[in-house]
Design a protein around this motif. Structure first.
Motif, PDB file in Angstrom:
ATOM      1  N   PHE A 163      -5.543   0.212  -2.814  1.00  0.00           N
ATOM      2  CA  PHE A 163      -5.190  -0.346  -1.532  1.00  0.00           C
ATOM      3  C   PHE A 163      -6.203  -0.250  -0.163  1.00  0.00           C
ATOM      4  O   PHE A 163      -6.145   1.183  -0.066  1.00  0.00           O
ATOM      5  CB  PHE A 163      -3.826  -0.649  -0.952  1.00  0.00           C
ATOM      6  N   LEU A 169      -5.115  -5.013  -1.883  1.00  0.00           N
ATOM      7  CA  LEU A 169      -5.773  -4.697  -2.851  1.00  0.00           C
ATOM      8  C   LEU A 169      -7.097  -4.243  -3.070  1.00  0.00           C
ATOM      9  O   LEU A 169      -8.091  -5.119  -3.184  1.00  0.00           O
ATOM     10  CB  LEU A 169      -5.444  -5.328  -4.345  1.00  0.00           C
ATOM     11  N   ALA A 183       0.701  -1.264   0.176  1.00  0.00           N
ATOM     12  CA  ALA A 183      -0.218  -0.242  -0.443  1.00  0.00           C
ATOM     13  C   ALA A 183       0.866   1.506  -0.119  1.00  0.00           C
ATOM     14  O   ALA A 183       0.389   2.369  -0.242  1.00  0.00           O
ATOM     15  CB  ALA A 183      -0.481  -0.219   0.775  1.00  0.00           C
ATOM     16  N   ASP A 215      -1.232  -5.277  -8.880  1.00  0.00           N
ATOM     17  CA  ASP A 215      -0.014  -5.127  -8.131  1.00  0.00           C
ATOM     18  C   ASP A 215       0.775  -6.250  -8.729  1.00  0.00           C
ATOM     19  O   ASP A 215       2.524  -6.161  -8.980  1.00  0.00           O
ATOM     20  CB  ASP A 215       0.045  -6.358  -7.229  1.00  0.00           C
TER      21      ASP A 215
END
Length: 169
Positions: free
Chosen positions: A133, A139, A26, A147
């Motif tokens: 995030f 996610l 994140a 990602d």
């Protein structure tokens, strides 16, 4: 028998000679420590500067700044840096990234930051990386593959730099 032993030794040596895999979370990417053979600091800085211009030569403008006795910062754009799929449709994005590299005797620390994010049409997106995030670090729904694709791009950049430094010596 000796050939098998040499082959196993070669594979283990080359497998251990790569930079660590960078994983996105994140807040972006954690800095990594990369081991390299001993190289004079001025040669390392020169090689990194050369790599930055060669890697980005035909792709995008690059800025090499904050060059000190053992540190160099590279800022550039990466087209198609990541994508995500939502309801079967793929959305591609360009990033502006910054790599701050601090050289040590037999290693360097690489700090990779994703700054601005742009659409495929070069429109600045309001979202920053943490916005994709949840507060728990997962996610968000609707951003499948973001990602994985961003990690692949960043690791390709980091490995390109590493391979250039190793060959430059």
């Amino acid at each position: 028998m000796h050939k098998i032993t040499l082959l196993i030794l070669f594979i283990c040596t080359t497998a251990g000679a790569q930079p660590p895999v960078m994983e996105v979370h994140a807040n972006g990417f954690d800095p990594v420590e990369v081991s390299i053979p001993s190289i004079p600091v001025d040669l390392f800085i020169k090689a990194t500067d050369t790599w930055a211009y060669e890697y980005n030569r035909l792709k995008s403008p690059v800025d090499v700044t904050a060059v000190t006795a053992n540190t160099i910062t590279i800022s550039a754009y990466k087209k198609n840096a990541f994508y995500y799929r939502n309801r079967g449709e793929a959305f591609f994005y360009k990033i502006r990234y910054t790599m701050t590299i601090t050289f040590h005797v037999n290693s360097y620390t690489l700090d990779f930051k994703v700054g601005d994010i742009y659409t495929d049409g070069d429109v600045l997106v309001e979202y920053k990386l943490p916005d994709y995030f949840t507060s728990s670090g997962k996610l968000k729904d609707g951003y499948n593959m973001l990602d994985e694709s961003l990690q692949k791009t960043v690791n390709d950049i980091v490995n390109s730099h590493y391979n250039f430094i190793i060959k430059y010596q």
